[in-house]
Design a protein around this motif. Structure first.
Motif, mmCIF file in Angstrom:
data_model
loop_
_atom_site.group_PDB
_atom_site.id
_atom_site.type_symbol
_atom_site.label_atom_id
_atom_site.label_comp_id
_atom_site.label_asym_id
_atom_site.label_seq_id
_atom_site.Cartn_x
_atom_site.Cartn_y
_atom_site.Cartn_z
ATOM 1 N N SER A 16 0.797 -1.226 0.000
ATOM 2 C CA SER A 16 0.000 0.000 0.000
ATOM 3 C C SER A 16 0.828 1.274 0.000
ATOM 4 O O SER A 16 0.335 2.324 -0.373
ATOM 5 C CB SER A 16 -0.935 0.019 1.203
ATOM 6 O OG SER A 16 -1.900 -0.992 1.045
ATOM 7 N N ASN A 36 -9.515 8.514 -2.147
ATOM 8 C CA ASN A 36 -9.773 7.221 -1.518
ATOM 9 C C ASN A 36 -8.728 6.212 -1.976
ATOM 10 O O ASN A 36 -8.430 6.123 -3.161
ATOM 11 C CB ASN A 36 -11.133 6.650 -1.964
ATOM 12 C CG ASN A 36 -12.300 7.380 -1.329
ATOM 13 O OD1 ASN A 36 -13.135 7.930 -2.034
ATOM 14 N ND2 ASN A 36 -12.358 7.404 -0.023
ATOM 15 N N LYS A 40 -3.439 7.142 2.793
ATOM 16 C CA LYS A 40 -3.343 8.086 3.924
ATOM 17 C C LYS A 40 -3.439 7.360 5.264
ATOM 18 O O LYS A 40 -2.609 7.555 6.161
ATOM 19 C CB LYS A 40 -4.462 9.155 3.826
ATOM 20 C CG LYS A 40 -4.457 9.930 2.518
ATOM 21 C CD LYS A 40 -5.554 10.977 2.459
ATOM 22 C CE LYS A 40 -6.987 10.440 2.491
ATOM 23 N NZ LYS A 40 -7.320 9.541 1.360
ATOM 24 N N SER A 41 -4.467 6.527 5.398
ATOM 25 C CA SER A 41 -4.638 5.795 6.660
ATOM 26 C C SER A 41 -3.519 4.784 6.855
ATOM 27 O O SER A 41 -3.044 4.567 7.978
ATOM 28 C CB SER A 41 -5.986 5.064 6.684
ATOM 29 O OG SER A 41 -7.035 5.989 6.559
ATOM 30 N N THR A 42 -3.092 4.178 5.753
ATOM 31 C CA THR A 42 -1.985 3.220 5.855
ATOM 32 C C THR A 42 -0.742 3.914 6.403
ATOM 33 O O THR A 42 -0.022 3.350 7.243
ATOM 34 C CB THR A 42 -1.662 2.609 4.477
ATOM 35 O OG1 THR A 42 -2.853 2.039 3.945
ATOM 36 C CG2 THR A 42 -0.591 1.545 4.577
HETATM 37 N N1 LIG Z 1 -6.895 -4.069 5.976
HETATM 38 C C1 LIG Z 1 -6.532 -4.017 4.694
HETATM 39 N N2 LIG Z 1 -6.279 -5.130 3.973
HETATM 40 C C2 LIG Z 1 -5.898 -5.082 2.674
HETATM 41 N N3 LIG Z 1 -5.754 -3.934 1.977
HETATM 42 C C3 LIG Z 1 -5.993 -2.796 2.642
HETATM 43 C C4 LIG Z 1 -6.410 -2.756 4.009
HETATM 44 N N4 LIG Z 1 -6.587 -1.460 4.375
HETATM 45 C C5 LIG Z 1 -6.294 -0.729 3.273
HETATM 46 N N5 LIG Z 1 -5.943 -1.532 2.220
HETATM 47 C C6 LIG Z 1 -5.546 -1.086 0.874
HETATM 48 O O1 LIG Z 1 -4.475 -0.165 0.976
HETATM 49 C C7 LIG Z 1 -4.641 0.909 0.058
HETATM 50 C C8 LIG Z 1 -4.597 2.227 0.804
HETATM 51 O O2 LIG Z 1 -5.757 2.306 1.667
HETATM 52 P P1 LIG Z 1 -5.919 3.428 2.764
HETATM 53 O O3 LIG Z 1 -7.044 3.040 3.639
HETATM 54 O O4 LIG Z 1 -4.616 3.707 3.382
HETATM 55 O O5 LIG Z 1 -6.331 4.687 1.856
HETATM 56 P P2 LIG Z 1 -6.845 6.120 2.294
HETATM 57 O O6 LIG Z 1 -6.025 7.110 1.528
HETATM 58 O O7 LIG Z 1 -6.844 6.238 3.770
HETATM 59 O O8 LIG Z 1 -8.326 6.132 1.721
HETATM 60 P P3 LIG Z 1 -9.677 6.792 2.326
HETATM 61 O O9 LIG Z 1 -9.636 8.235 1.937
HETATM 62 O O10 LIG Z 1 -10.756 6.048 1.636
HETATM 63 O O11 LIG Z 1 -9.671 6.594 3.829
HETATM 64 C C9 LIG Z 1 -5.947 0.649 -0.687
HETATM 65 O O12 LIG Z 1 -5.634 0.048 -1.906
HETATM 66 C C10 LIG Z 1 -6.672 -0.315 0.230
HETATM 67 O O13 LIG Z 1 -7.494 -1.174 -0.516
#
Ligand SMILES: Nc1ncnc2c1ncn2[C@@H]1O[C@H](COP(=O)(O)OP(=O)(O)OP(=O)(O)O)[C@@H](O)[C@H]1O
Ligand SMILES: [Mg+2]
Length: 232
Positions: A16, A36, A40-42
């Protein structure tokens, strides 16, 4: 204060983050913006030791990657995760106290700070968070992170689903914390306007990579970037 170098993050076999580097100076407010799934959360989970990573994360020059989440909290990193993750059938007060587990000596002072920032939480201290509004729950989540006596606060999408008036209250609280207590803040946001209002430095994350970064002022005034990333 915080220096991330060549950070990779993995969920099982899925990758990720693909080599993210960023630095955060003490007293700064930095924004991570991106759509999305950008990561970011990762990135926040990676800093908190909640996902598998490679690379380097240094706090005040010391490597902290690999520490347990509890030790990261003790070392001064507070986290208000996406969607708050409160205990729904516990009171506001008890949810706040959960955050105080590693900072018991500071409970009175931190409760006072949280109540001063969000007076509604003082009035509603006995209410179960399940019956609160989304905005109030977000305040409890920020409050719980503040109960850990952080030096750096990680905040993941604090405005999601909230009315503009509540977003302003949250922005004001974060700015006050930064101004009055010197708290260093890293905010992940899809709400670009909210992030640009608060952050002095902005990092645009796209599919696990930093696409653009710089002072918020500079990114705002570059017409090409403004059009590509900020919709105006
Ligand atoms: N628990 C998990 N298992 C597998 N893949 C994950 C998991 N959590 C996130 N991902 C994948 O990691 C990538 C980054 O996700 P993340 O949640 O960090 O994005 P984000 O920028 O926080 O999005 P959002 O704005 O929707 O919160 C995405 O492709 C997501 O599908
Ligand atoms: Mg997210």
């Amino acid at each position: 204060m915080l220096r991330i170098e060549e950070l990779y993050a993995y969920y099982g076999m899925a990758q990720s983050l693909h080599g993210v580097s960023l630095s955060l100076a003490e007293g700064d407010i930095a924004g991570i913006i991106g759509p999305n799934g950008a990561g970011k959360s990762t990135l926040m989970d990676a800093i908190m030791g909640l996902v598998r990573t490679q690379g380097s994360i240094k706090l005040d020059g010391h490597e902290i990657r690999g520490l347990s989440p509890a030790d990261l909290v003790k070392s001064g990193i507070g986290y208000a995760p996406e969607r708050a993750h409160l205990f729904p059938y516990m009171s506001v007060r008890d949810n706040l106290l959960v955050g105080a587990y590693t900072a018991r000596a500071d409970i009175e002072r931190n409760l006072e700070l949280v109540h001063d920032l969000f007076p509604v939480l003082r009035e509603r201290w006995a209410q179960e968070t399940a019956t609160q509004s989304g905005g109030e729950r977000q305040m409890v989540s920020l409050g719980r992170a503040l109960m850990t006596s952080p030096r750096i606060l990680l905040v993941d999408e604090p405005t999601i689903g909230l009315a503009p008036r509540i977003c302003s209250a949250i922005a004001e609280a974060l700015l006050r914390l930064n101004r009055e207590t010197g708290l260093t803040i890293l905010i992940a946001e899809q709400n670009v306007n909210f992030a640009m209002e608060l952050a002095r430095h902005v990092h645009v994350l796209e599919t696990g990579r930093i696409a653009v970064e710089g002072p918020a002022q500079q990114l705002r005034s570059d017409p090409e970037l403004a059009k590509a990333y900020f919709g105006h």
